[in-house]
Design a protein around this motif. Structure first.
Motif, mmCIF file in Angstrom:
data_model
loop_
_atom_site.group_PDB
_atom_site.id
_atom_site.type_symbol
_atom_site.label_atom_id
_atom_site.label_comp_id
_atom_site.label_asym_id
_atom_site.label_seq_id
_atom_site.Cartn_x
_atom_site.Cartn_y
_atom_site.Cartn_z
ATOM 1 N N ARG A 70 19.145 -6.807 -57.443
ATOM 2 C CA ARG A 70 19.592 -7.265 -58.761
ATOM 3 C C ARG A 70 21.053 -6.936 -58.990
ATOM 4 N N VAL A 71 21.702 -6.386 -57.996
ATOM 5 C CA VAL A 71 23.129 -6.063 -58.108
ATOM 6 C C VAL A 71 23.945 -7.027 -57.255
ATOM 7 N N ILE A 72 24.830 -7.757 -57.910
ATOM 8 C CA ILE A 72 25.672 -8.723 -57.197
ATOM 9 C C ILE A 72 27.127 -8.523 -57.599
ATOM 10 N N ASN A 73 28.020 -9.242 -56.982
ATOM 11 C CA ASN A 73 29.438 -9.076 -57.305
ATOM 12 C C ASN A 73 29.821 -9.868 -58.545
ATOM 13 N N SER A 74 31.028 -9.662 -59.024
ATOM 14 C CA SER A 74 31.456 -10.234 -60.300
ATOM 15 C C SER A 74 31.576 -11.746 -60.233
ATOM 16 N N GLN A 75 31.578 -12.280 -59.052
ATOM 17 C CA GLN A 75 31.668 -13.731 -58.912
ATOM 18 C C GLN A 75 30.311 -14.392 -59.055
ATOM 19 N N GLY A 76 29.274 -13.585 -59.243
ATOM 20 C CA GLY A 76 27.933 -14.140 -59.351
ATOM 21 C C GLY A 76 27.376 -14.488 -57.987
ATOM 22 N N ARG A 77 28.032 -13.964 -56.946
ATOM 23 C CA ARG A 77 27.590 -14.290 -55.589
ATOM 24 C C ARG A 77 27.027 -13.053 -54.912
ATOM 25 N N ILE A 78 26.213 -13.284 -53.902
ATOM 26 C CA ILE A 78 25.686 -12.187 -53.106
ATOM 27 C C ILE A 78 26.793 -11.661 -52.199
ATOM 28 N N SER A 79 26.892 -10.346 -52.143
ATOM 29 C CA SER A 79 28.005 -9.733 -51.421
ATOM 30 C C SER A 79 27.757 -9.593 -49.935
ATOM 31 N N PHE A 80 26.671 -10.145 -49.462
ATOM 32 C CA PHE A 80 26.413 -10.122 -48.023
ATOM 33 C C PHE A 80 26.941 -11.398 -47.387
ATOM 34 N N PRO A 81 27.243 -11.342 -46.121
ATOM 35 C CA PRO A 81 27.656 -12.548 -45.398
ATOM 36 C C PRO A 81 26.566 -13.605 -45.467
ATOM 37 N N GLN A 85 20.754 -11.143 -42.931
ATOM 38 C CA GLN A 85 19.433 -10.712 -43.383
ATOM 39 C C GLN A 85 19.451 -10.324 -44.857
ATOM 40 N N GLY A 86 20.423 -9.490 -45.209
ATOM 41 C CA GLY A 86 20.518 -9.022 -46.587
ATOM 42 C C GLY A 86 20.688 -10.177 -47.548
ATOM 43 N N TYR A 87 21.502 -11.134 -47.167
ATOM 44 C CA TYR A 87 21.734 -12.292 -48.031
ATOM 45 C C TYR A 87 20.433 -13.028 -48.316
ATOM 46 N N ARG A 88 19.712 -13.309 -47.238
ATOM 47 C CA ARG A 88 18.467 -14.051 -47.420
ATOM 48 C C ARG A 88 17.472 -13.280 -48.262
ATOM 49 N N GLN A 89 17.366 -11.988 -47.969
ATOM 50 C CA GLN A 89 16.386 -11.196 -48.696
ATOM 51 C C GLN A 89 16.728 -11.118 -50.178
ATOM 52 N N GLN A 90 17.984 -10.880 -50.462
ATOM 53 C CA GLN A 90 18.395 -10.765 -51.854
ATOM 54 C C GLN A 90 18.172 -12.078 -52.586
ATOM 55 N N LYS A 91 18.562 -13.156 -51.970
ATOM 56 C CA LYS A 91 18.392 -14.473 -52.589
ATOM 57 C C LYS A 91 16.926 -14.773 -52.827
ATOM 58 N N THR A 92 16.113 -14.510 -51.805
ATOM 59 C CA THR A 92 14.679 -14.779 -51.927
ATOM 60 C C THR A 92 14.056 -13.964 -53.049
ATOM 61 N N ARG A 93 14.408 -12.672 -53.063
ATOM 62 C CA ARG A 93 13.814 -11.790 -54.080
ATOM 63 C C ARG A 93 14.224 -12.221 -55.475
ATOM 64 N N LEU A 94 15.490 -12.566 -55.647
ATOM 65 C CA LEU A 94 15.961 -12.980 -56.966
ATOM 66 C C LEU A 94 15.292 -14.275 -57.394
ATOM 67 N N GLU A 95 15.189 -15.191 -56.470
ATOM 68 C CA GLU A 95 14.550 -16.467 -56.807
ATOM 69 C C GLU A 95 13.096 -16.242 -57.184
ATOM 70 N N LYS A 96 12.498 -15.252 -56.530
ATOM 71 C CA LYS A 96 11.106 -14.939 -56.826
ATOM 72 C C LYS A 96 10.973 -14.397 -58.249
ATOM 73 N N GLU A 97 12.063 -13.786 -58.736
ATOM 74 C CA GLU A 97 12.028 -13.222 -60.086
ATOM 75 C C GLU A 97 12.486 -14.224 -61.129
ATOM 76 N N GLY A 98 12.834 -15.410 -60.682
ATOM 77 C CA GLY A 98 13.200 -16.448 -61.640
ATOM 78 C C GLY A 98 14.682 -16.741 -61.692
ATOM 79 N N VAL A 99 15.461 -16.070 -60.884
ATOM 80 C CA VAL A 99 16.901 -16.306 -60.883
ATOM 81 C C VAL A 99 17.218 -17.525 -60.006
ATOM 82 N N VAL A 100 17.945 -18.458 -60.568
ATOM 83 C CA VAL A 100 18.245 -19.696 -59.855
ATOM 84 C C VAL A 100 19.638 -19.638 -59.244
#
Length: 126
Positions: A70-81, A85-100
């Motif tokens: 649930r922690v991302i950078n100020s640009q609203g983007r995921i801070s992983f490349p 792996q981290g990028y996918r996991q973070q995106k998946t988890r957030l989407e699972k929580e309703g974040v588009v």
DNA sequence: GGGCTGACCTACT
DNA sequence: CAGTAGGCCAGCC
């Protein structure tokens, strides 16, 4: 132990307490909401920098199951490349929580804390 | 002691 | 929107 750790046993309560504060802040993030590193650093108190937040998250033990996604950078983007792996996991988890994600980007105005308040006032129409 | 790196931020061009 | 510059703090060589 080193002498530096006892130089002022009762003067500065800030050892790793700031890191702990960061963990608390992150743990308090409601489901479906996100927070930027800068905001977390500010909520954790002075004496910390956004850079330390990232290190705190990395050093956080998995036992506490910290919602680091649930922690991302100020640009609203995921801070992983992108694609990592981290990028996918973070995106998946957030989407699972309703974040588009729109073009790999989230709407901080909506999913941030202020956005959450707006949601309570305006509903989903915003 | 210095120098470089890192899940960063803000401001300006 | 992209790129640059300065600032930030902790860890490692």
């Amino acid at each position: 132990m080193t002498a530096s750790s006892v130089t002022s046993s009762e003067e500065k309560p800030e050892f790793d307490s700031w890191v702990v504060a960061v963990w608390h802040v992150v743990q308090d993030i409601p489901r479906g909401c996100v927070l930027t590193y800068g905001e977390v650093a500010r909520l954790a108190g002075s004496g910390g920098s956004p850079r330390r937040v990232s290190q705190a998250l990395r050093q956080a033990p998995r036992d506490m199951k910290l919602p680091w996604h649930r922690v991302i950078n100020s640009q609203g983007r995921i801070s992983f490349p992108v694609g990592s792996q981290g990028y996918r996991q973070q995106k998946t988890r957030l989407e699972k929580e309703g974040v588009v994600f729109l073009n790999g980007r989230t709407n901080l105005q909506r999913y941030g804390y202020s956005g959450a308040l707006d949601k309570l006032f305006w509903g989903d129409s915003v």
